[in-house]
Design an enzyme around this catalytic site. Structure first.
Site, PDB file in Angstrom:
ATOM      1  N   CYS A  93       0.791  -1.410  -0.381  1.00 39.53           N
ATOM      2  CA  CYS A  93       0.081   0.284  -0.008  1.00 39.53           C
ATOM      3  C   CYS A  93       1.059   0.640   0.076  1.00 39.53           C
ATOM      4  CB  CYS A  93      -1.183   0.140   1.675  1.00 39.53           C
ATOM      5  SG  CYS A  93      -0.103   0.973   2.639  1.00 39.53           S
ATOM      6  N   CYS A 131      -2.848   5.419   5.729  1.00 40.51           N
ATOM      7  CA  CYS A 131      -4.797   5.099   5.634  1.00 40.51           C
ATOM      8  C   CYS A 131      -4.678   5.775   6.863  1.00 40.51           C
ATOM      9  CB  CYS A 131      -4.981   3.976   4.774  1.00 40.51           C
ATOM     10  SG  CYS A 131      -4.746   2.657   6.573  1.00 40.51           S
ATOM     11  N   CYS A 149      -2.847  -2.787   8.145  1.00 40.04           N
ATOM     12  CA  CYS A 149      -2.588  -1.373   9.460  1.00 40.04           C
ATOM     13  C   CYS A 149      -2.406  -1.585  10.698  1.00 40.04           C
ATOM     14  CB  CYS A 149      -3.702  -0.433   9.061  1.00 40.04           C
ATOM     15  SG  CYS A 149      -4.646  -0.480   7.903  1.00 40.04           S
TER      16      CYS A 149
HETATM   17 FE1  FES Z   1      -1.877   0.285   4.435  1.00 39.77          FE
HETATM   18 FE2  FES Z   1      -3.370   0.404   6.223  1.00 39.77          FE
HETATM   19  S1  FES Z   1      -4.158   0.546   3.592  1.00 39.77           S
HETATM   20  S2  FES Z   1      -1.152   0.494   6.381  1.00 39.77           S
END
Ligand code: FES
Length: 139
Positions: free
Chosen positions: A35, A60, A104
């Site tokens: 991400c 995020c 996350c």
């Molecule tokens: Fe990767 Fe939240 S989408 S840390």
């Protein structure tokens, strides 16, 4: 049912312990290759107690909420307790995260472990390398 709990929304909107500690005793930075989110944790440790902790997270909302909650969970605690912090405990303290957002909270666990590793190395303290090894559950 809402996708995110009230606690996640609260810690996302009003994150605790945001910032940097200039004279930190340990700093840990981790990122998730998929991400692209990045998290950095700063620890101030005195007499084996985490006196202060701050974070910077470029990521995020769940990553911000996880960092905020994780810092709250280890602040004022002995180093040995911070070492035990798991991403599961962070997610539970937030009243859960959607499955696709669990990584996350893993980022928060790993950033703290990395900061503790930095603290140990700076002070020449022997540590259990396995206990501090990054998890590979979501990379
Ligand atoms: Fe990767 Fe939240 S989408 S840390």
């Amino acid at each position: 049912m809402a996708l995110y709990s009230e606690k996640v929304m609260d810690h996302f909107r009003n994150p605790r312990n945001v910032g940097i500690i200039e004279d930190a005793d340990g700093v840990g930075e981790v990122g998730n290759a998929k991400c692209g989110d990045i998290m950095k944790i700063y620890l101030k440790i005195n007499n084996d107690i985490i006196e202060d902790v701050k974070f910077e997270t470029f990521g995020c909302g769940s990553a911000i909420a996880s960092s905020s909650m994780a810092t709250e969970l280890i602040k004022g605690k002995p180093v040995s307790e911070a070492l035990q912090l798991t991403n599961k405990a962070v997610a539970e303290a937030l009243d859960g995260l959607p499955v696709h957002k669990l990584h996350c909270s893993v980022l928060a666990e790993e950033a703290i472990k990395k900061a503790l590793q930095d603290y140990y190395e700076r002070n020449g303290i022997d540590y259990d390398k396995e206990a501090l090894a990054p998890c590979d559950c979501c990379s």
